[in-house]
Design a protein around this motif. Sequence first.
Motif, PDB file in Angstrom:
ATOM      1  N   UNK A  77       6.337   9.094   6.766  1.00  0.00           N
ATOM      2  CA  UNK A  77       7.657   8.645   7.220  1.00  0.00           C
ATOM      3  C   UNK A  77       7.607   8.309   8.709  1.00  0.00           C
ATOM      4  N   UNK A  78       6.810   7.304   9.054  1.00  0.00           N
ATOM      5  CA  UNK A  78       6.658   6.939  10.464  1.00  0.00           C
ATOM      6  C   UNK A  78       6.797   5.435  10.641  1.00  0.00           C
ATOM      7  N   UNK A  79       7.064   5.036  11.876  1.00  0.00           N
ATOM      8  CA  UNK A  79       7.187   3.616  12.188  1.00  0.00           C
ATOM      9  C   UNK A  79       5.838   2.919  12.049  1.00  0.00           C
ATOM     10  N   UNK A  80       4.756   3.633  12.391  1.00  0.00           N
ATOM     11  CA  UNK A  80       3.418   3.066  12.252  1.00  0.00           C
ATOM     12  C   UNK A  80       3.102   2.790  10.790  1.00  0.00           C
ATOM     13  N   UNK A  81       3.479   3.717   9.913  1.00  0.00           N
ATOM     14  CA  UNK A  81       3.244   3.528   8.481  1.00  0.00           C
ATOM     15  C   UNK A  81       3.997   2.300   7.974  1.00  0.00           C
ATOM     16  N   UNK A  82       5.219   2.096   8.469  1.00  0.00           N
ATOM     17  CA  UNK A  82       5.986   0.929   8.066  1.00  0.00           C
ATOM     18  C   UNK A  82       5.303  -0.355   8.534  1.00  0.00           C
ATOM     19  N   UNK A  83       4.773  -0.350   9.750  1.00  0.00           N
ATOM     20  CA  UNK A  83       4.090  -1.532  10.270  1.00  0.00           C
ATOM     21  C   UNK A  83       2.839  -1.842   9.450  1.00  0.00           C
ATOM     22  N   UNK A  84       2.064  -0.803   9.155  1.00  0.00           N
ATOM     23  CA  UNK A  84       0.830  -0.996   8.386  1.00  0.00           C
ATOM     24  C   UNK A  84       1.128  -1.520   6.986  1.00  0.00           C
ATOM     25  N   UNK A  85       2.167  -1.000   6.373  1.00  0.00           N
ATOM     26  CA  UNK A  85       2.559  -1.445   5.042  1.00  0.00           C
ATOM     27  C   UNK A  85       3.031  -2.900   5.094  1.00  0.00           C
ATOM     28  N   UNK A  86       3.799  -3.234   6.124  1.00  0.00           N
ATOM     29  CA  UNK A  86       4.285  -4.605   6.297  1.00  0.00           C
ATOM     30  C   UNK A  86       3.110  -5.570   6.421  1.00  0.00           C
ATOM     31  N   UNK A  87       2.143  -5.237   7.275  1.00  0.00           N
ATOM     32  CA  UNK A  87       0.975  -6.096   7.479  1.00  0.00           C
ATOM     33  C   UNK A  87       0.178  -6.240   6.185  1.00  0.00           C
ATOM     34  N   UNK A  88      -0.015  -5.141   5.472  1.00  0.00           N
ATOM     35  CA  UNK A  88      -0.784  -5.156   4.232  1.00  0.00           C
ATOM     36  C   UNK A  88      -0.137  -6.056   3.182  1.00  0.00           C
ATOM     37  N   UNK A  89       1.171  -5.932   3.032  1.00  0.00           N
ATOM     38  CA  UNK A  89       1.867  -6.722   2.018  1.00  0.00           C
ATOM     39  C   UNK A  89       1.927  -8.197   2.399  1.00  0.00           C
ATOM     40  N   UNK A  90       2.104  -8.480   3.683  1.00  0.00           N
ATOM     41  CA  UNK A  90       2.115  -9.883   4.112  1.00  0.00           C
ATOM     42  C   UNK A  90       0.752 -10.528   3.871  1.00  0.00           C
ATOM     43  N   UNK A  91      -0.312  -9.744   4.043  1.00  0.00           N
ATOM     44  CA  UNK A  91      -1.667 -10.269   3.819  1.00  0.00           C
ATOM     45  C   UNK A  91      -1.916 -10.602   2.348  1.00  0.00           C
ATOM     46  N   UNK A  92      -1.132 -10.013   1.451  1.00  0.00           N
ATOM     47  CA  UNK A  92      -1.344 -10.231   0.022  1.00  0.00           C
ATOM     48  C   UNK A  92      -0.469 -11.333  -0.569  1.00  0.00           C
ATOM     49  N   UNK A  93       0.368 -11.952   0.251  1.00  0.00           N
ATOM     50  CA  UNK A  93       1.304 -12.952  -0.262  1.00  0.00           C
ATOM     51  C   UNK A  93       0.576 -14.110  -0.945  1.00  0.00           C
ATOM     52  N   UNK A  94      -0.452 -14.651  -0.275  1.00  0.00           N
ATOM     53  CA  UNK A  94      -1.160 -15.797  -0.837  1.00  0.00           C
ATOM     54  C   UNK A  94      -1.744 -15.512  -2.201  1.00  0.00           C
ATOM     55  N   UNK A  95      -2.507 -14.423  -2.308  1.00  0.00           N
ATOM     56  CA  UNK A  95      -3.130 -14.097  -3.599  1.00  0.00           C
ATOM     57  C   UNK A  95      -2.112 -13.716  -4.655  1.00  0.00           C
ATOM     58  N   UNK A  96      -1.010 -13.103  -4.237  1.00  0.00           N
ATOM     59  CA  UNK A  96       0.030 -12.708  -5.196  1.00  0.00           C
ATOM     60  C   UNK A  96       0.705 -13.936  -5.790  1.00  0.00           C
ATOM     61  N   UNK A  97       0.868 -14.987  -4.986  1.00  0.00           N
ATOM     62  CA  UNK A  97       1.582 -16.168  -5.449  1.00  0.00           C
ATOM     63  C   UNK A  97       0.709 -17.157  -6.218  1.00  0.00           C
ATOM     64  N   UNK A  98      -0.523 -17.336  -5.761  1.00  0.00           N
ATOM     65  CA  UNK A  98      -1.352 -18.374  -6.398  1.00  0.00           C
ATOM     66  C   UNK A  98      -2.667 -17.844  -6.974  1.00  0.00           C
ATOM     67  N   UNK A  99      -2.971 -16.583  -6.733  1.00  0.00           N
ATOM     68  CA  UNK A  99      -4.221 -16.026  -7.239  1.00  0.00           C
ATOM     69  C   UNK A  99      -4.148 -15.592  -8.688  1.00  0.00           C
ATOM     70  N   UNK A 100      -5.320 -15.327  -9.250  1.00  0.00           N
ATOM     71  CA  UNK A 100      -5.416 -14.788 -10.611  1.00  0.00           C
ATOM     72  C   UNK A 100      -5.475 -13.270 -10.507  1.00  0.00           C
ATOM     73  N   UNK A 101      -4.511 -12.583 -11.128  1.00  0.00           N
ATOM     74  CA  UNK A 101      -4.431 -11.119 -10.992  1.00  0.00           C
ATOM     75  C   UNK A 101      -5.374 -10.387 -11.933  1.00  0.00           C
ATOM     76  N   UNK A 102      -5.882 -11.063 -12.946  1.00  0.00           N
ATOM     77  CA  UNK A 102      -6.674 -10.383 -13.974  1.00  0.00           C
ATOM     78  C   UNK A 102      -8.048  -9.988 -13.404  1.00  0.00           C
ATOM     79  N   UNK A 103      -8.500  -8.832 -13.798  1.00  0.00           N
ATOM     80  CA  UNK A 103      -9.797  -8.338 -13.332  1.00  0.00           C
ATOM     81  C   UNK A 103     -10.866  -8.477 -14.404  1.00  0.00           C
ATOM     82  N   UNK A 104     -10.463  -8.872 -15.606  1.00  0.00           N
ATOM     83  CA  UNK A 104     -11.433  -9.038 -16.685  1.00  0.00           C
ATOM     84  C   UNK A 104     -11.262 -10.397 -17.337  1.00  0.00           C
TER      85      UNK A 104
END
Length: 208
Positions: free
Chosen positions: A181-208
């Motif tokens: 429950x910290x501001x740093x944790x919120x920042x890290x989560x924000x950065x992580x999720x923003x980094x995944x936008x491209x693959x989430x929208x146009x990538x293939x999610x399947x692993x097999x």
Amino acid sequence: METLRERKKQRTRDALVRSALELFTTQGYERTTVDEIAGAVEVSQRTFFRYFAGKEEVAFAVQEMTEAHFVAAVRARPAHEAPMEALRQAVLEGWEAIRETVESAVPVELYLRMYKTIESTPALLAAHLRRSAATEETIARLLAEREGVDVDTDPRPRLAVAVFGGVIRVTERQWSTGDDFSLLAMRQLTASYLDQVGSALIGNWRTT
């Protein structure tokens, strides 16, 4: 230069915000009255209404400050940045300034507790989503102006902001139910999720 009267008014306003957030986070938004908020600062209800229209406005006073800072940060981003990159950098590079903005009014810890209160209070969550939609429209128009397109005929500004706003909502929800429950944790989560936008929208999610 700020006058003594202006400084006194700002101190009163900040005290009302802090009092309100303390009461909202300890005893609940619905159970807190304007009289209690004013009484904690030893001012009248009439004085409270000189600063705020009601409980909702004071509940979101600090968020309004941070949102205004974010809009200004987007406006200041270099012209060569693509729209989504400008949004990303505005929030991540401006994180320390946002923290300072919060601390100028209330302790960061109290601000973060209020986030959880908003998420768990239906009336506040509805207000938060409504206010967020208004901010997103402001940013969409800002992006359109920045890119030289018409926001009413070109859907891209609103689409970009909708995606960005969705990431922020997911971040808020995950952070508010997490263990860190910290501001740093919120920042890290924000950065992580923003980094995944491209693959989430146009990538293939399947692993097999």
